[in-house]
Design a protein around this motif. Structure first.
Motif, PDB file in Angstrom:
ATOM      1  N   LEU A   1       0.834  -1.199   0.000  1.00 28.68           N
ATOM      2  CA  LEU A   1       0.000   0.000   0.000  1.00 28.68           C
ATOM      3  C   LEU A   1       0.870   1.251   0.000  1.00 28.68           C
ATOM      4  O   LEU A   1       0.553   2.253  -0.655  1.00 28.68           O
ATOM      5  N   HIS A   2       1.968   1.214   0.735  1.00 31.17           N
ATOM      6  CA  HIS A   2       2.895   2.342   0.762  1.00 31.17           C
ATOM      7  C   HIS A   2       3.481   2.595  -0.630  1.00 31.17           C
ATOM      8  O   HIS A   2       3.645   3.752  -1.031  1.00 31.17           O
ATOM      9  N   ILE A   3       3.771   1.537  -1.351  1.00 33.05           N
ATOM     10  CA  ILE A   3       4.297   1.691  -2.712  1.00 33.05           C
ATOM     11  C   ILE A   3       3.258   2.355  -3.615  1.00 33.05           C
ATOM     12  O   ILE A   3       3.574   3.270  -4.379  1.00 33.05           O
ATOM     13  N   VAL A   4       2.001   1.906  -3.514  1.00 31.12           N
ATOM     14  CA  VAL A   4       0.941   2.529  -4.296  1.00 31.12           C
ATOM     15  C   VAL A   4       0.788   3.997  -3.918  1.00 31.12           C
ATOM     16  O   VAL A   4       0.623   4.871  -4.774  1.00 31.12           O
ATOM     17  N   ARG A   5       0.877   4.272  -2.631  1.00 32.95           N
ATOM     18  CA  ARG A   5       0.758   5.664  -2.152  1.00 32.95           C
ATOM     19  C   ARG A   5       1.909   6.511  -2.698  1.00 32.95           C
ATOM     20  O   ARG A   5       1.714   7.662  -3.114  1.00 32.95           O
ATOM     21  N   THR A   6       3.108   5.943  -2.695  1.00 34.95           N
ATOM     22  CA  THR A   6       4.271   6.665  -3.220  1.00 34.95           C
ATOM     23  C   THR A   6       4.122   6.943  -4.715  1.00 34.95           C
ATOM     24  O   THR A   6       4.450   8.024  -5.193  1.00 34.95           O
ATOM     25  N   ASP A   7       3.601   5.954  -5.442  1.00 36.09           N
ATOM     26  CA  ASP A   7       3.484   6.079  -6.899  1.00 36.09           C
ATOM     27  C   ASP A   7       2.319   6.959  -7.334  1.00 36.09           C
ATOM     28  O   ASP A   7       2.431   7.733  -8.298  1.00 36.09           O
ATOM     29  N   HIS A   8       1.175   6.837  -6.624  1.00 36.50           N
ATOM     30  CA  HIS A   8      -0.057   7.444  -7.126  1.00 36.50           C
ATOM     31  C   HIS A   8      -0.822   8.288  -6.111  1.00 36.50           C
ATOM     32  O   HIS A   8      -1.893   8.805  -6.445  1.00 36.50           O
ATOM     33  N   GLY A   9      -0.307   8.427  -4.894  1.00 36.32           N
ATOM     34  CA  GLY A   9      -0.940   9.312  -3.934  1.00 36.32           C
ATOM     35  C   GLY A   9      -1.864   8.622  -2.946  1.00 36.32           C
ATOM     36  O   GLY A   9      -2.183   7.431  -3.069  1.00 36.32           O
TER      37      GLY A   9
END
Length: 429
Positions: free
Chosen positions: A188-196
């Motif tokens: 989830l952190h990776i998705v947040r980093t990539d797309h907010g």
């Protein structure tokens, strides 16, 4: 807790080689890996959820060795791609490794090294951190893994700054997570980093999990025994020692309780844990002192007595050697970097107020006069979960993991930094 890696400016500037694509995620699977951990990145990055506002990734499932790949319950998997497909990925995830004591295939390690050299983001979930470490990608970096395996990771790879308390560690281009569910946190952190935040929140709702979890692994590891010692006769001695840290006893006492000579006890203890019993005992007393410094208002002298040190001078010496800070400075830095709301929760918890457990025996708020020990005179209950920095790295072997993270400048910064941060993670971004 969050820690800004000194390598962050360099990792932020790295770019993918021309043949790699940021949206492509390669998941590297091995035979013998647990199916739950293996399925986490497949579910997060491999399902099209654009209807929910989650940007789509392109997933490549790669076999790290010849198949079929056997997994939990005797299931056999056939990966659609081999190691060559990693060459197209902007992110490579290693969700698990089958054995913390055996080396991964050299071909897979070479593929990971090349991917990193070409700018790919490398991710290790749970025991996948051992594969990253074997490839040399964690040398000189902060990292985490399941608390039960953290001492082994620190012992096998002493150049890695292992912190068993974090749910995940983001060091820019190399990321690691703790066990099982913490893999979801990192993805989830990776998705947040990539797309907010909005995209990560939408994905979390689909997965029916919180977008962010507060805290770290310490709530789980505080009084637990690693599985490799859980069935051993020494487990009873270890459990007794943890329950009586407030008393002044030595290794001879533990050897007597195990009905062994001191020499035999030392040899058996070291073979099980990789640590000398005296060093382990000192580390547990220091960790107990951390807990009291974080969750009580006892003076340093009182903390020393409640942790079994013969004098405050002994506490200060061991505390500084292991953590690079005096007890008073540690307490001040810990409180300074805590969000105000969590500091209030800690205070309520220590006093037995709303939102917290009553203080355990010997802490303010326990039955009896405030600040006075109960008849038991020692902790019987787990540390309140609001405590973020004081928990032991498992009951056995934590001396290696703690020393590994505290013996370098990076380790000291992790303990004494006063930076505000999100609980439960380190971030290099």
């Amino acid at each position: 807790m969050s820690h800004d890696s000194a390598a962050a400016p360099e990792t932020a500037a790295r770019k993918l080689s021309g043949r790699r694509r940021k949206e492509i995620v390669a998941v590297l699977l091995f035979s013998g890996g647990p199916i739950f951990e293996s399925s986490i990145p497949l579910s997060v990055f491999g399902i099209d959820r654009q209807d929910a506002g989650v940007p789509r990734y392109r997933l490549l499932v790669c076999g790290g060795e010849d198949g079929p790949l056997r997994t939990t319950g005797g299931l056999e998997l056939s990966a659609p791609h081999g190691l060559e497909a990693i060459a197209r990925a902007g992110t490579v995830v290693v969700p698990a490794w089958r054995s913390i004591t055996s080396p991964p295939p050299e071909e897979a390690l070479d593929a990971l090294r090349r991917a990193h050299e070409e700018g790919a983001r490398i991710v290790g979930l749970c025991t996948g951190a051992f594969v990253l470490a074997a490839a040399g990608l964690l040398d000189g970096r902060p990292a985490t893994t399941h608390w039960m395996y953290a001492p082994t990771l620190a012992k096998r790879y002493p150049s890695v700054h292992v912190d068993p308390r974090e749910l995940f560690v983001d060091d820019g281009d190399v990321l690691t997570s703790a066990g099982t569910a913490a893999g979801i946190d990192l993805c989830l952190h990776i998705v947040r980093t990539d797309h907010g935040n909005e995209a990560a929140g939408a994905l979390a709702r689909r997965l029916v999990v919180p977008p962010r979890r507060s805290g770290g692994q310490e709530r789980y590891l505080d009084r637990s025994l690693p599985e490799e010692i859980g069935a051993d006769p020494l487990a009873e001695v270890v459990a007794w020692a943890l329950e009586h840290l407030h008393e002044q006893f030595d290794v001879e006492t533990l050897a007597a309780r195990a009905y062994m000579s001191r020499r035999t006890f030392d040899r058996r203890f070291r073979s099980l844990t990789g640590s000398a019993p005296l060093q382990w005992l000192i580390t547990q007393r220091v960790l107990q002192a951390q807990r009291l410094l974080e969750t009580s208002d006892y003076s340093v002298d009182e903390v020393a007595g409640r942790c079994g040190f013969r004098s405050p001078v002994a506490l200060r010496g061991h505390f500084r050697r292991q953590l690079g800070s005096s007890p008073a400075a540690y307490r001040a830095a810990y409180r300074a970097r805590r969000p105000q709301g969590e500091r209030l929760q800690d205070a309520e918890s220590a006093q037995g107020g709303p939102g917290g457990h009553p203080g355990y025996p010997g802490q303010p708020g326990h039955a009896g006069q405030p600040g006075q020990p109960s008849a038991a005179g020692h902790p019987e209950h787990p540390v309140p979960i609001q405590s973020r920095r004081g928990a032991a790295a498992g009951a056995v072997g934590s001396s290696q993991a703690l020393s590994a993270s505290a013996s370098s400048d990076n380790g000291r910064e992790a303990f004494i930094s006063a930076r505000a941060s999100l609980p439960g993670q380190r971030s290099g971004t």
